[in-house]
Design a protein around this motif. Sequence first.
Motif, PDB file in Angstrom:
ATOM      1  N   VAL A  89       0.837  -1.197  -0.128  1.00  0.00           N
ATOM      2  CA  VAL A  89      -0.081  -0.071   0.021  1.00  0.00           C
ATOM      3  C   VAL A  89       0.915   1.213  -0.039  1.00  0.00           C
ATOM      4  O   VAL A  89       0.685   2.243  -0.868  1.00  0.00           O
ATOM      5  CB  VAL A  89      -1.072  -0.054   1.121  1.00  0.00           C
ATOM      6  CG1 VAL A  89      -1.676   1.153   1.642  1.00  0.00           C
ATOM      7  CG2 VAL A  89      -2.156  -1.085   1.062  1.00  0.00           C
ATOM      8  N   LEU A  90       1.993   1.341   0.841  1.00  0.00           N
ATOM      9  CA  LEU A  90       2.699   2.212   0.758  1.00  0.00           C
ATOM     10  C   LEU A  90       3.744   2.616  -0.409  1.00  0.00           C
ATOM     11  O   LEU A  90       3.804   3.787  -1.023  1.00  0.00           O
ATOM     12  CB  LEU A  90       3.952   2.382   1.905  1.00  0.00           C
ATOM     13  CG  LEU A  90       3.362   2.353   3.352  1.00  0.00           C
ATOM     14  CD1 LEU A  90       4.437   2.060   4.451  1.00  0.00           C
ATOM     15  CD2 LEU A  90       3.038   3.865   3.503  1.00  0.00           C
ATOM     16  N   LEU A 110       3.346   5.861  -5.864  1.00  0.00           N
ATOM     17  CA  LEU A 110       2.863   6.141  -7.236  1.00  0.00           C
ATOM     18  C   LEU A 110       2.045   7.221  -7.484  1.00  0.00           C
ATOM     19  O   LEU A 110       2.086   7.991  -8.333  1.00  0.00           O
ATOM     20  CB  LEU A 110       2.458   4.801  -7.890  1.00  0.00           C
ATOM     21  CG  LEU A 110       3.278   3.789  -7.964  1.00  0.00           C
ATOM     22  CD1 LEU A 110       2.566   2.640  -8.437  1.00  0.00           C
ATOM     23  CD2 LEU A 110       4.436   4.068  -9.168  1.00  0.00           C
ATOM     24  N   LEU A 111       1.152   7.458  -6.435  1.00  0.00           N
ATOM     25  CA  LEU A 111       0.209   8.348  -6.571  1.00  0.00           C
ATOM     26  C   LEU A 111       0.758   9.620  -6.044  1.00  0.00           C
ATOM     27  O   LEU A 111       0.229  11.104  -6.458  1.00  0.00           O
ATOM     28  CB  LEU A 111      -1.051   8.042  -5.714  1.00  0.00           C
ATOM     29  CG  LEU A 111      -1.820   7.036  -6.102  1.00  0.00           C
ATOM     30  CD1 LEU A 111      -2.942   6.502  -5.417  1.00  0.00           C
ATOM     31  CD2 LEU A 111      -2.541   6.941  -7.530  1.00  0.00           C
ATOM     32  N   LEU A 112       1.664   9.704  -4.674  1.00  0.00           N
ATOM     33  CA  LEU A 112       2.144  10.942  -4.475  1.00  0.00           C
ATOM     34  C   LEU A 112       3.766  10.883  -4.544  1.00  0.00           C
ATOM     35  O   LEU A 112       4.504  10.676  -3.563  1.00  0.00           O
ATOM     36  CB  LEU A 112       1.969  11.114  -2.817  1.00  0.00           C
ATOM     37  CG  LEU A 112       0.352  10.845  -2.541  1.00  0.00           C
ATOM     38  CD1 LEU A 112       0.333  10.707  -0.981  1.00  0.00           C
ATOM     39  CD2 LEU A 112      -0.281  12.277  -2.894  1.00  0.00           C
ATOM     40  N   GLY A 156       7.556  11.091  -4.655  1.00  0.00           N
ATOM     41  CA  GLY A 156       8.526  12.117  -3.911  1.00  0.00           C
ATOM     42  C   GLY A 156       9.666  11.261  -3.365  1.00  0.00           C
ATOM     43  O   GLY A 156      10.503  11.782  -2.853  1.00  0.00           O
ATOM     44  N   VAL A 157       9.568   9.928  -3.988  1.00  0.00           N
ATOM     45  CA  VAL A 157      10.827   8.942  -3.534  1.00  0.00           C
ATOM     46  C   VAL A 157      10.884   8.904  -1.853  1.00  0.00           C
ATOM     47  O   VAL A 157      12.059   9.270  -1.440  1.00  0.00           O
ATOM     48  CB  VAL A 157      11.927   9.310  -4.026  1.00  0.00           C
ATOM     49  CG1 VAL A 157      13.177   7.956  -3.866  1.00  0.00           C
ATOM     50  CG2 VAL A 157      12.069   9.416  -5.450  1.00  0.00           C
ATOM     51  N   PHE A 158       9.895   8.909  -1.183  1.00  0.00           N
ATOM     52  CA  PHE A 158       9.909   9.058   0.533  1.00  0.00           C
ATOM     53  C   PHE A 158       9.346   7.823   0.955  1.00  0.00           C
ATOM     54  O   PHE A 158       9.807   7.127   1.662  1.00  0.00           O
ATOM     55  CB  PHE A 158       9.241  10.381   1.137  1.00  0.00           C
ATOM     56  CG  PHE A 158       9.661  10.248   2.428  1.00  0.00           C
ATOM     57  CD1 PHE A 158      10.825  10.474   3.085  1.00  0.00           C
ATOM     58  CD2 PHE A 158       8.481  10.012   3.360  1.00  0.00           C
ATOM     59  CE1 PHE A 158      10.941  10.382   4.213  1.00  0.00           C
ATOM     60  CE2 PHE A 158       8.806  10.033   4.722  1.00  0.00           C
ATOM     61  CZ  PHE A 158       9.936  10.314   5.238  1.00  0.00           C
ATOM     62  N   LEU A 159       7.797   7.433   0.320  1.00  0.00           N
ATOM     63  CA  LEU A 159       7.088   6.492   0.913  1.00  0.00           C
ATOM     64  C   LEU A 159       7.858   5.049   0.418  1.00  0.00           C
ATOM     65  O   LEU A 159       7.537   4.167   1.127  1.00  0.00           O
ATOM     66  CB  LEU A 159       5.807   6.508   0.399  1.00  0.00           C
ATOM     67  CG  LEU A 159       5.011   7.835   1.080  1.00  0.00           C
ATOM     68  CD1 LEU A 159       3.750   7.941   0.432  1.00  0.00           C
ATOM     69  CD2 LEU A 159       4.529   7.610   2.576  1.00  0.00           C
ATOM     70  N   VAL A 160       8.492   5.170  -0.568  1.00  0.00           N
ATOM     71  CA  VAL A 160       9.158   3.763  -1.222  1.00  0.00           C
ATOM     72  C   VAL A 160      10.068   3.279  -0.042  1.00  0.00           C
ATOM     73  O   VAL A 160       9.965   2.143   0.126  1.00  0.00           O
ATOM     74  CB  VAL A 160       9.965   4.155  -2.310  1.00  0.00           C
ATOM     75  CG1 VAL A 160      11.124   4.969  -2.424  1.00  0.00           C
ATOM     76  CG2 VAL A 160      10.269   2.986  -3.087  1.00  0.00           C
ATOM     77  N   TRP A 161      10.812   4.109   0.670  1.00  0.00           N
ATOM     78  CA  TRP A 161      11.760   3.436   1.642  1.00  0.00           C
ATOM     79  C   TRP A 161      10.952   2.922   2.950  1.00  0.00           C
ATOM     80  O   TRP A 161      11.098   1.980   3.429  1.00  0.00           O
ATOM     81  CB  TRP A 161      12.746   4.649   2.155  1.00  0.00           C
ATOM     82  CG  TRP A 161      13.264   5.203   0.823  1.00  0.00           C
ATOM     83  CD1 TRP A 161      13.311   6.626   0.272  1.00  0.00           C
ATOM     84  CD2 TRP A 161      14.271   4.483   0.098  1.00  0.00           C
ATOM     85  NE1 TRP A 161      13.990   6.722  -0.589  1.00  0.00           N
ATOM     86  CE2 TRP A 161      14.681   5.363  -0.926  1.00  0.00           C
ATOM     87  CE3 TRP A 161      14.663   3.128  -0.051  1.00  0.00           C
ATOM     88  CZ2 TRP A 161      15.274   5.112  -2.067  1.00  0.00           C
ATOM     89  CZ3 TRP A 161      15.372   2.871  -1.259  1.00  0.00           C
ATOM     90  CH2 TRP A 161      15.747   3.773  -2.144  1.00  0.00           C
TER      91      TRP A 161
END
Length: 152
Positions: free
Chosen positions: A20-21, A26-28, A30-35
């Motif tokens: 989900v994160l 993909l929607l938001l 910023g290469v932050f939620l991926v980590w």
Amino acid sequence: MIAGVLAEFGPWAWWVFGLVLLAAELLLPGVFLVWIGLAAIAVGLVSLGLWGSGYWPWEVQWIVFAALSVVFVIAGRRFYAGPAGGSDEPLLNRRGASLIGRIGTLGEPVRDGRGRLKLDDTFWPVKGPDLPAGTRVRVTGAEGSTLSVEAD
């Protein structure tokens, strides 16, 4: 509630949370939620092996998730920061500084320390010693759009 969700889905709850994160990234972008998503998936991997043990309650899982999130975010920022050497074009937005060392011809004489220099198709304001028009000069410095020159 958290304990109920973890008990219901088991270690797969972390996998779902991580996915989900990753989808939220993909929607938001910023290469932050991926980590953080990768940290949740890592906790899910560890949970597969430690699920039935008594020393892997949901509180410990969340602490490990928080710690891994911080570690992954720091590592990811360093990974995307690039080399520490800086830009491969350090004078890109400093056009005057990029002209230092160039040789040109004075388009107007330098009188009282001010004149104009023609470089390529542009006339630049210059400061330097008094020189007649047509003199070849070398650019020795730049201060804003004003170039410092000396006779070549």
